[in-house]
Design a protein around this motif. Structure first.
Motif, PDB file in Angstrom:
ATOM      1  N   ASP A   8       0.865  -1.175   0.000  1.00 48.84           N
ATOM      2  CA  ASP A   8       0.000   0.000   0.000  1.00 48.84           C
ATOM      3  C   ASP A   8       0.902   1.225   0.000  1.00 48.84           C
ATOM      4  N   MET A   9       0.725   2.098  -0.967  1.00 47.03           N
ATOM      5  CA  MET A   9       1.466   3.357  -1.038  1.00 47.03           C
ATOM      6  C   MET A   9       0.525   4.464  -0.576  1.00 47.03           C
ATOM      7  N   LEU A  11      -0.131   8.243   0.289  1.00 50.04           N
ATOM      8  CA  LEU A  11       0.439   9.535  -0.095  1.00 50.04           C
ATOM      9  C   LEU A  11      -0.184  10.653   0.728  1.00 50.04           C
ATOM     10  N   LEU A  24       2.991  10.212  -8.741  1.00 51.35           N
ATOM     11  CA  LEU A  24       2.049   9.425  -9.543  1.00 51.35           C
ATOM     12  C   LEU A  24       2.617   9.087 -10.926  1.00 51.35           C
ATOM     13  N   LEU A  27       5.054   6.209 -10.377  1.00 51.71           N
ATOM     14  CA  LEU A  27       4.363   4.943 -10.099  1.00 51.71           C
ATOM     15  C   LEU A  27       3.680   4.401 -11.356  1.00 51.71           C
ATOM     16  N   ILE A  42      -2.640   2.307  -4.199  1.00 52.85           N
ATOM     17  CA  ILE A  42      -2.194   3.683  -3.955  1.00 52.85           C
ATOM     18  C   ILE A  42      -3.343   4.425  -3.280  1.00 52.85           C
ATOM     19  N   ARG A  82      -5.726   1.214  -9.450  1.00 55.39           N
ATOM     20  CA  ARG A  82      -4.991   1.054  -8.191  1.00 55.39           C
ATOM     21  C   ARG A  82      -5.253   2.198  -7.204  1.00 55.39           C
ATOM     22  N   ILE A  83      -5.717   3.344  -7.723  1.00 54.49           N
ATOM     23  CA  ILE A  83      -5.766   4.578  -6.936  1.00 54.49           C
ATOM     24  C   ILE A  83      -7.079   4.706  -6.181  1.00 54.49           C
TER      25      ILE A  83
END
Length: 486
Positions: A8-9, A11, A24, A27, A42, A82-83
Motif C-alpha cells: 500500500d502506497m 500519499l 504518480l 508509479l 495507492i 490502483r488509486i
C-alpha cells in the motif's frame, strides 16, 4: 526485474504538486513496466472530501499531462484502478483510525507512508500513525526535504520520528541519488582499475558540482524566502553528490557500508570560519533578465517576496576535504535559480601532464576531465587531447561519450521511480541516514549564521546568466574555471 511485494502506497499531501508532478507519474511508469505487484494499492490522502471520482478527476487534470512520454491508454486505465482517495486531516488524530481500517491489519503487507507535506507535520503524522498501529515493522515512512530549517530543528524532527519508527523504517529521500548517472559514477569508480589510481589529490586538480535551474521561485515565494538556496539545495543535493565523488570504497554494496563511507566524507569536510565565508562563499540574488529569450522578473518582484529580502537564490562555495585522498583539492559547489540553462553535472578536472610537448588548445584549462551529466539528459564524457588531422602536430579536445539513450536500448527508470521501488523493496542504500543529515547541517550552519547576521546584501546577477561575477573569481583564484566557461 522482479515485481515488488504486495504493498500500500499512502500519499500524505495527495493533492499536492509533488504527488501530481512526480510521484504518480513515477508509479505509473513502474506499473506500465510491470514492476508493481498486481496487489499494489495507492491511497492518496487529502483534507477535502473529494471522493474517489473527484480525486481521479484531479489526477487526470494535474498528473496525466506529466505522463505523455510513452503514454499507453490501456496501461493508464489499469493504473488508475490502483488509486483510491481517503479524507484525512494530518493533525486530526481521530482521522487515523479510519485510515488504519481501510489499510487492514496484514502484518506481512508492506505499507509505505510518503510524507509529501511540510516538515512541521512530520512529527504529528508519525505520532498518529503509531497510535493506530501503523508503525509495525513492515511500515516504512518516507520523509521529503527540507528536514528542518537548521541543525537544531532537524535533530528535533529526527528525534521525534525515531520515537515511533526504527531507523531502518525511515527513508530520507534525495532524488538526485536515484539518477542513473549517479549510480554509474559509483560503477566507474569502484568497478574499473583505470580510475581508482587517479581518483586522488595527486591527479585531480579540482572537482565541480553544479545544479542550475532556469526557473524562478514558481509561486513558492513565501516558502523560498524562508529557505534560500543554501538550505534548499546545498545542504542535501550538493553534499550528497560530493559524498558519492569523495567517499572511500565501501566494503560492500550493503546500505550501511555505503552510508558509513559517505558519513566519513562529510565529517572530513573542513568547517567554515567567518573569515572563510567572506572569501570561499558567494551568495547571489537574481534580478530581472531573460531566460530562453523571454523576459522574467527579478527576485524582489516575485509574489510574496519582501522588497528588502536578503535570501540567496544562488550559492557558490569552495569546500575542502581534510583527508589523505583529497587534501588540497578544492571542491567547488554551485547552485542557483534563473540561470542560463537547466543543468546538473559533476566535473572531475584532472591535473595536466608534468611537461607538455604540445601547445595547449586555446582556453583549455585542463586536458583531461570527466563530466557526469545528471540533467537535462544523463551522460558521462571523458575529455582528452588528440591530434588534429594534417601535417602539423596540433592538438584538439575530444571525448569518449557514454550516452545512455543511444548505448542502452532498455527502458531507464527516472529517479523517483527507482527510489519508490527501493522503498517498497526495503532497500536503504540510496537514502540518507540520520547521522549523515546531522553532519550536513553541522557543516552548512556556520555559513547560514554568517549570512543571517551580515548586513551585506547578496550579489546581484541578471536572470539568464551563470550567476554573479564573484563566482567566476572564486575559481580563478585557484587557476580554474567553471566547466561552461572552459
Amino acid at each position: 526485474m522482479a515485481t515488488t511485494p504486495a504493498f500500500d502506497m499512502v500519499l500524505f499531501g495527495g493533492t499536492g504538486d509533488l504527488v501530481m508532478r512526480k510521484l504518480l507519474p513515477a508509479l505509473y511508469q513502474a506499473h506500465k513496466a510491470g514492476l508493481l505487484h498486481q496487489d499494489g494499492r495507492i491511497v492518496a490522502l487529502g483534507r477535502k472530501n473529494l471522493g474517489r471520482a473527484g480525486y481521479l478527476a484531479q489526477v487526470e487534470e494535474k498528473a496525466r499531462p506529466h505522463m505523455e512520454q510513452g503514454f499507453d491508454p490501456a496501461a493508464w486505465t489499469a493504473f488508475v484502478e490502483r488509486i483510491d482517495f481517503h479524507k484525512l486531516e494530518a493533525s486530526a488524530s481521530d482521522d487515523y483510525a479510519g485510515l488504519a481500517q481501510r489499510l487492514g491489519s496484514d502484518a506481512q503487507r508492506v505499507t509505505v507512508c510518503y510524507l509529501a507535506t511540510t516538515p512541521d507535520l512530520f512529527t504529528t503524522i508519525c505520532e498518529h500513525l503509531a497510535a493506530v498501529g501503523l508503525n509495525r515493522p513492515t511500515v516504512r515512512v518516507v520523509l521529503e526535504k527540507p528536514l528542518g530549517h537548521d541543525l537544531e530543528s532537524s535533530c528535533d524532527i529526527n528525534a521525534a520520528v525515531a520515537r515511533f519508527f526504527q531507523e531502518d523504517q525511515i527513508y530520507r529521500i534525495d532524488h538526485y541519488l536515484g539518477k542513473e548517472s549517479v549510480q554509474n559514477l559509483m560503477a566507474i569508480r569502484f568497478g574499473n582499475a583505470l580510475f581508482e589510481p587517479l581518483w586522488r589529490r595527486e591527479w585531480v586538480d579540482n572537482v565541480q558540482i553544479t545544479i542550475a535551474e532556469d526557473i524562478g521561485v514558481e509561486g513558492r515565494g513565501e516558502f523560498y524566502d524562508k529557505t534560500g538556496a543554501l538550505r534548499d539545495m546545498v545542504q542535501n543535493h550538493l553534499l550528497q553528490l560530493l559524498c558519492i565523488v569523495a567517499m572511500e570504497p565501501p566494503a560492500s554494496l550493503e546500505a550501511n557500508a555505503i552510508r558509513d563511507e559517505k558519513l566519513k566524507a562529510l565529517k572530513a569536510l573542513k568547517p567554515f570560519s567567518a573569515e572563510d565565508v567572506a572569501v570561499k562563499a558567494v551568495r547571489g540574488q537574481y534580478k530581472a533578465g531573460a531566460v530562453s529569450g523571454k523576459p522574467v522578473a527579478g527576485f524582489h518582484d516575485e509574489a510574496n517576496i519582501p522588497a528588502d529580502s536578503h535570501t540567496e537564490t544562488f550559492v557558490a562555495l569552495r569546500a575542502e576535504i581534510a583527508n589523505w585522498r583529497w587534501a588540497g583539492v578544492p571542491f567547488f559547489l554551485r547552485t542557483g535559480k534563473r540561470m542560463q540553462e537547466r543543468l546538473a553535472e559533476i566535473v572531475i578536472n584532472f591535473r595536466g601532464v608534468p611537461h607538455s610537448l604540445f601547445e595547449n588548445p586555446a582556453g583549455q584549462h585542463t586536458a583531461n576531465r570527466l563530466v557526469i551529466r545528471l540533467q537535462p539528459e544523463e551522460s558521462i564524457r571523458l575529455y582528452f587531447l588528440a591530434k588534429e588531422p594534417g601535417d602539423a602536430m596540433r592538438l584538439q579536445s575530444t571525448h569518449l561519450d557514454l550516452d545512455f539513450q543511444s548505448m542502452y536500448k532498455v527502458r531507464r527508470a527516472d529517479a523517483y521511480e527507482r527510489l519508490l521501488l527501493d522503498v517498497i523493496r526495503g532497500r536503504l542504500a540510496l537514502f540518507m541516514r540520520r547521522d549523515e543529515l546531522v553532519e550536513a547541517w553541522r557543516w552548512v550552519e556556520p555559513i547560514i549564521d554568517s549570512w543571517e547576521h551580515s548586513t551585506v546584501p547578496p550579489k546581484s546577477y541578471t536572470a539568464g546568466t551563470w550567476g554573479p561575477a564573484a563566482s567566476t573569481g572564486l575559481l580563478s583564484r585557484a587557476g580554474a574555471a567553471w566547466n561552461e566557461e572552459a
